[in-house]
Enzyme design. Structure first.
Site, PDB file in Angstrom:
ATOM      1  N   HIS A 111       0.882  -1.213   0.064  1.00  0.00           N
ATOM      2  CA  HIS A 111      -0.014  -0.210  -0.070  1.00  0.00           C
ATOM      3  C   HIS A 111       0.819   1.291   0.000  1.00  0.00           C
ATOM      4  O   HIS A 111       2.056   1.207  -0.498  1.00  0.00           O
ATOM      5  CB  HIS A 111      -0.983  -0.105   1.132  1.00  0.00           C
ATOM      6  CG  HIS A 111      -2.006  -1.349   1.237  1.00  0.00           C
ATOM      7  ND1 HIS A 111      -2.759  -1.791   0.196  1.00  0.00           N
ATOM      8  CD2 HIS A 111      -1.695  -2.440   1.952  1.00  0.00           C
ATOM      9  CE1 HIS A 111      -3.187  -2.969   0.597  1.00  0.00           C
ATOM     10  NE2 HIS A 111      -2.336  -3.381   1.509  1.00  0.00           N
TER      11      HIS A 111
ATOM     12  N   GLU B  22      -1.949   0.104   8.226  1.00  0.00           N
ATOM     13  CA  GLU B  22      -0.989  -0.902   7.678  1.00  0.00           C
ATOM     14  C   GLU B  22      -0.061  -0.365   6.617  1.00  0.00           C
ATOM     15  O   GLU B  22       1.170  -0.983   6.753  1.00  0.00           O
ATOM     16  CB  GLU B  22      -1.887  -1.814   6.670  1.00  0.00           C
ATOM     17  CG  GLU B  22      -0.976  -3.111   6.091  1.00  0.00           C
ATOM     18  CD  GLU B  22      -1.809  -3.665   5.195  1.00  0.00           C
ATOM     19  OE1 GLU B  22      -1.373  -4.717   4.464  1.00  0.00           O
ATOM     20  OE2 GLU B  22      -3.051  -3.656   4.915  1.00  0.00           O
TER      21      GLU B  22
ATOM     22  N   HIS C 255       3.022  -6.987   4.396  1.00  0.00           N
ATOM     23  CA  HIS C 255       1.666  -6.736   4.731  1.00  0.00           C
ATOM     24  C   HIS C 255       1.421  -7.261   5.885  1.00  0.00           C
ATOM     25  O   HIS C 255       2.051  -7.865   6.765  1.00  0.00           O
ATOM     26  CB  HIS C 255       0.702  -7.148   3.595  1.00  0.00           C
ATOM     27  CG  HIS C 255       0.752  -6.826   2.380  1.00  0.00           C
ATOM     28  ND1 HIS C 255      -0.033  -5.918   1.859  1.00  0.00           N
ATOM     29  CD2 HIS C 255       1.569  -7.402   1.073  1.00  0.00           C
ATOM     30  CE1 HIS C 255       0.063  -5.598   0.626  1.00  0.00           C
ATOM     31  NE2 HIS C 255       1.207  -6.632   0.212  1.00  0.00           N
TER      32      HIS C 255
ATOM     33  N   GLU D 193       2.058 -11.830   5.546  1.00  0.00           N
ATOM     34  CA  GLU D 193       1.193 -11.036   6.638  1.00  0.00           C
ATOM     35  C   GLU D 193       1.436 -11.368   7.492  1.00  0.00           C
ATOM     36  O   GLU D 193       1.512 -12.317   8.381  1.00  0.00           O
ATOM     37  CB  GLU D 193      -0.274 -11.748   6.243  1.00  0.00           C
ATOM     38  CG  GLU D 193      -0.829 -11.638   4.763  1.00  0.00           C
ATOM     39  CD  GLU D 193      -1.326 -10.512   4.303  1.00  0.00           C
ATOM     40  OE1 GLU D 193      -1.205  -9.264   5.395  1.00  0.00           O
ATOM     41  OE2 GLU D 193      -2.054 -10.320   3.451  1.00  0.00           O
TER      42      GLU D 193
END
Length: 307
Positions: free
Chosen positions: A96, A133, A188, A270
């Site tokens: 992101h 995040e 992430h 993750e």
């Protein structure tokens, strides 16, 4: 009375044989201990079983949903040495972008990921108290960059908080391809339901459609993912995901542009679930994020030095 030893010859021979046997056993045990202390065969501290092909529930954007003393002096992973990544190129993709929220129209643009079309990017998730995040991924990636560079690697970023938005998921894959990266990792944190805890590593499924043809990197990406999961577990002490992967900490997906379009070994990690209070307490702790960066560095290092 005898002029020599007071013991008969057969007893003297038995004593000599016992002394030799004891010396051999002691030497063997000592050698085994040295081998263990050096990391054995250099493999992961924790073996990861075969990944389960499953979809992460409640994910965000293009990703869906201990063994070491804390911080202190960072040391090489077992079976590796400082400077072992000289000549290697590592692509780090901080998931992101902190500015995506201000560019909704731009990141909503559809791009071709081979077997489908998806949004250019998303805003990602956040903890309940607003820790984004995108901020987490940048922090961990920057920490990992420092450690990887210390090992001699050239580290390439897809973005370093220096872009208005994005980049789009297809550009993120292209960046690693253009750099001819020896390993690529997208960082992430998940956005699943509270109670879902733990980390998982996403491996690419084979996709040969449209602009995507990742067949050549599926096997080495699995090796990268297994090394990464083993070292992340050992260094952070975090458990593998309790909501997918059947306890392996591994997941296989075919809907991620960053994996479909990659031509270099690449996985996603993750690091935890931002929507779970216990995981969020770790993800917001700088001390733990340093451990996460070390786990990432050690996993990549073991993959690149033991292929």
């Amino acid at each position: 009375m005898s002029n020599g030893s007071t013991f008969p010859p057969h007893r003297r021979l038995r004593g000599v044989l016992l002394a030799v046997l004891a010396a051999v056993v002691a030497a063997g045990v000592g050698g085994w201990l040295v081998w263990r202390a050096s990391g054995g065969d250099g493999g992961p501290a924790h073996g990861a079983g075969p990944p389960a092909a499953s979809r992460s529930p409640g994910g965000a954007g293009d990703h869906g949903a201990g063994g070491h003393p804390p911080d202190g002096k960072d040391s090489p992973a077992p079976g590796t040495a400082h400077g072992s990544l000289k000549g290697k190129v590592v692509l780090l993709d901080p998931g992101h972008n902190p500015h995506n929220r201000d560019h909704g129209r731009e990141i909503a643009r559809q791009v071709d990921i081979g077997n489908a079309r998806k949004e250019c990017d998303t805003t990602g998730t956040s903890t309940d108290d607003g820790y984004a995040e995108a901020s987490f991924t940048l922090d961990v990636a920057r920490r990992a960059r420092t450690l990887l560079q210390r090992e001699g690697a050239r580290v390439v970023f897809t973005q370093d908080g220096d872009r208005r938005y994005g980049p789009c998921v297809d550009e993120r894959a292209a960046r690693g391809n253009e750099a001819h990266a020896d390993a690529a990792l997208s960082v992430h944190a998940d956005g699943s339901a509270p109670g879902n805890r733990g980390f998982h590593v996403i491996l690419p499924a084979r996709v040969t459609a449209g602009p995507a043809d990742n067949a050549a990197i599926v096997a080495p990406s699995r090796q990268l993912g297994e090394r990464l999961a083993g070292r992340f577990l050992a260094v952070t002490g975090s458990a593998p995901s309790n909501y997918l992967g059947h306890g392996t900490g591994l997941d296989v997906r075919s809907d991620l542009g960053g994996l479909n379009l990659s031509t270099v070994p690449k996985v996603f990690i993750e690091c935890g679930n931002m929507r779970d209070p216990k995981d969020a307490a770790q993800l917001t702790d700088a001390h733990w994020r340093q451990k996460a960066a070390r786990g990432i560095t050690e996993g990549i290092t073991q993959f690149l030095t033991h292929r």
